[in-house]
Design a protein around this motif. Sequence first.
Motif, PDB file in Angstrom:
ATOM      1  N   UNK A 195      -5.730   1.097 -11.928  1.00 18.96           N
ATOM      2  CA  UNK A 195      -5.956   2.190 -10.985  1.00 18.96           C
ATOM      3  C   UNK A 195      -5.106   1.947  -9.741  1.00 18.96           C
ATOM      4  N   UNK A 196      -5.130   2.904  -8.825  1.00 20.85           N
ATOM      5  CA  UNK A 196      -4.287   2.840  -7.637  1.00 20.85           C
ATOM      6  C   UNK A 196      -4.652   1.652  -6.747  1.00 20.85           C
ATOM      7  N   UNK A 197      -5.936   1.379  -6.599  1.00 17.19           N
ATOM      8  CA  UNK A 197      -6.357   0.278  -5.741  1.00 17.19           C
ATOM      9  C   UNK A 197      -5.834  -1.054  -6.273  1.00 17.19           C
ATOM     10  N   UNK A 198      -5.957  -1.262  -7.572  1.00 15.70           N
ATOM     11  CA  UNK A 198      -5.407  -2.480  -8.169  1.00 15.70           C
ATOM     12  C   UNK A 198      -3.890  -2.547  -7.986  1.00 15.70           C
ATOM     13  N   UNK A 199      -3.240  -1.403  -8.112  1.00 14.20           N
ATOM     14  CA  UNK A 199      -1.791  -1.353  -7.939  1.00 14.20           C
ATOM     15  C   UNK A 199      -1.394  -1.754  -6.521  1.00 14.20           C
ATOM     16  N   UNK A 200      -2.153  -1.319  -5.528  1.00 13.10           N
ATOM     17  CA  UNK A 200      -1.885  -1.686  -4.137  1.00 13.10           C
ATOM     18  C   UNK A 200      -2.051  -3.183  -3.911  1.00 13.10           C
ATOM     19  N   UNK A 201      -3.136  -3.728  -4.442  1.00 12.54           N
ATOM     20  CA  UNK A 201      -3.404  -5.158  -4.255  1.00 12.54           C
ATOM     21  C   UNK A 201      -2.324  -6.005  -4.927  1.00 12.54           C
ATOM     22  N   UNK A 202      -2.003  -5.684  -6.185  1.00 12.85           N
ATOM     23  CA  UNK A 202      -0.973  -6.433  -6.904  1.00 12.85           C
ATOM     24  C   UNK A 202       0.388  -6.294  -6.227  1.00 12.85           C
ATOM     25  N   UNK A 203       0.697  -5.092  -5.767  1.00  5.92           N
ATOM     26  CA  UNK A 203       1.971  -4.864  -5.085  1.00  5.92           C
ATOM     27  C   UNK A 203       2.065  -5.706  -3.824  1.00  5.92           C
ATOM     28  N   UNK A 204       0.983  -5.800  -3.082  1.00  2.00           N
ATOM     29  CA  UNK A 204       0.962  -6.622  -1.869  1.00  2.00           C
ATOM     30  C   UNK A 204       1.168  -8.096  -2.199  1.00  2.00           C
ATOM     31  N   UNK A 205       0.483  -8.560  -3.230  1.00  2.00           N
ATOM     32  CA  UNK A 205       0.624  -9.967  -3.643  1.00  2.00           C
ATOM     33  C   UNK A 205       2.062 -10.260  -4.071  1.00  2.00           C
ATOM     34  N   UNK A 206       2.649  -9.361  -4.858  1.00  2.00           N
ATOM     35  CA  UNK A 206       4.032  -9.552  -5.300  1.00  2.00           C
ATOM     36  C   UNK A 206       4.983  -9.574  -4.108  1.00  2.00           C
ATOM     37  N   UNK A 207       4.754  -8.689  -3.162  1.00  2.00           N
ATOM     38  CA  UNK A 207       5.621  -8.620  -1.990  1.00  2.00           C
ATOM     39  C   UNK A 207       5.552  -9.910  -1.177  1.00  2.00           C
ATOM     40  N   UNK A 208       4.344 -10.430  -0.979  1.00  2.00           N
ATOM     41  CA  UNK A 208       4.188 -11.703  -0.263  1.00  2.00           C
ATOM     42  C   UNK A 208       4.922 -12.821  -1.011  1.00  2.00           C
ATOM     43  N   UNK A 249       9.824  -0.382  -3.264  1.00  2.53           N
ATOM     44  CA  UNK A 249       9.452   0.197  -4.559  1.00  2.53           C
ATOM     45  C   UNK A 249       9.283  -0.822  -5.684  1.00  2.53           C
ATOM     46  N   UNK A 250      10.070  -1.905  -5.678  1.00  2.00           N
ATOM     47  CA  UNK A 250      10.015  -2.835  -6.805  1.00  2.00           C
ATOM     48  C   UNK A 250       8.652  -3.515  -6.974  1.00  2.00           C
ATOM     49  N   UNK A 251       8.035  -4.055  -5.908  1.00  2.00           N
ATOM     50  CA  UNK A 251       6.703  -4.650  -6.111  1.00  2.00           C
ATOM     51  C   UNK A 251       5.692  -3.647  -6.655  1.00  2.00           C
ATOM     52  N   UNK A 275       0.827  -1.204   0.000  1.00  2.00           N
ATOM     53  CA  UNK A 275       0.000   0.000   0.000  1.00  2.00           C
ATOM     54  C   UNK A 275       0.866   1.261   0.000  1.00  2.00           C
ATOM     55  N   UNK A 276       1.797   1.349   0.948  1.00  2.00           N
ATOM     56  CA  UNK A 276       2.630   2.543   1.063  1.00  2.00           C
ATOM     57  C   UNK A 276       3.633   2.605  -0.087  1.00  2.00           C
ATOM     58  N   UNK A 277       4.135   1.449  -0.518  1.00  2.00           N
ATOM     59  CA  UNK A 277       5.047   1.439  -1.651  1.00  2.00           C
ATOM     60  C   UNK A 277       4.418   2.008  -2.896  1.00  2.00           C
ATOM     61  N   UNK A 278       3.118   1.808  -3.056  1.00  2.00           N
ATOM     62  CA  UNK A 278       2.408   2.394  -4.193  1.00  2.00           C
ATOM     63  C   UNK A 278       2.462   3.912  -4.142  1.00  2.00           C
TER      64      UNK A 278
END
Length: 281
Positions: A226-239, A214-216, A32-35
Amino acid sequence: MIEFLAALTDPSLPFFRYAVLTGIFASIPFGVIGTYVVVRRISYIAGAISHCILGGVGAGLYLQNALGISWFGPLHGAIVVALLASLILAVVSMYAKQREDSVIGALWSVGMAAGLLFIAKTPGYSDPMSYLFGNILLITRTDFYLVLALDVLVIGIIGFFYNTFLAICFDEEYAQLRGIRTHWLYLLLLCLVALTIVLLVRIVGIVMVIALLTLPAAIAGNFARNILQMMVLSTVFCILFVILGLGTSYSLDLPSGPVIILFAAAAYLLALLGLKAVGRK
């Protein structure tokens, strides 16, 4: 990965389960914050905050071991210093006449210097390498609960101010014209970045924290609409990177932090190459 799964179910290795659970739960605010860090383009500010954290870690070790203040540990010191650095950077950015990049460089170096001095004067042996390059296997139950508390705080604030944060990230001048107090919200955003970095330092260390922050999000930005999708995908990638990194490092007896970062960097490179290949077609 078979050894990794066996370690998760081994009753004699509770620290390993804490490490995995912490990595999973910490990935939520990281994504979320990385986004916001990627969209707002404040990676250098996040880098300054992360390196300042060593000063807080060193102070926490010194107070705990030299002065006997057992309740104040490295993680508490890191939180205090990270929030203080956020306040300084926000004030400089909004009001001071000094060049922001000069202040970033000063905080970056002074924080690390102070941390190393505190560690040098701490009785006994304190290895700064685990803080510089991370060691998620040192996570304790107390650290895990603190991570959960910070998760709730970060997610709650982001959820409440979601639309407002979008405004200051994409069109701050318009937000000001609408009467939004953007200065205070920018400070709040930097404080959330600071708290998230504190979580991340325990996993990949101070030196490499910006990469996983930043990378995820950068990878997710290539696929999200959109930003919400970016947050969700970033979280999944990070996990995914945390679990793959922990599993690989455990099987090959390697430091977990660098392995996690290499997985993230490899995924980022593959995403860029894949998008470029698709674009050529």
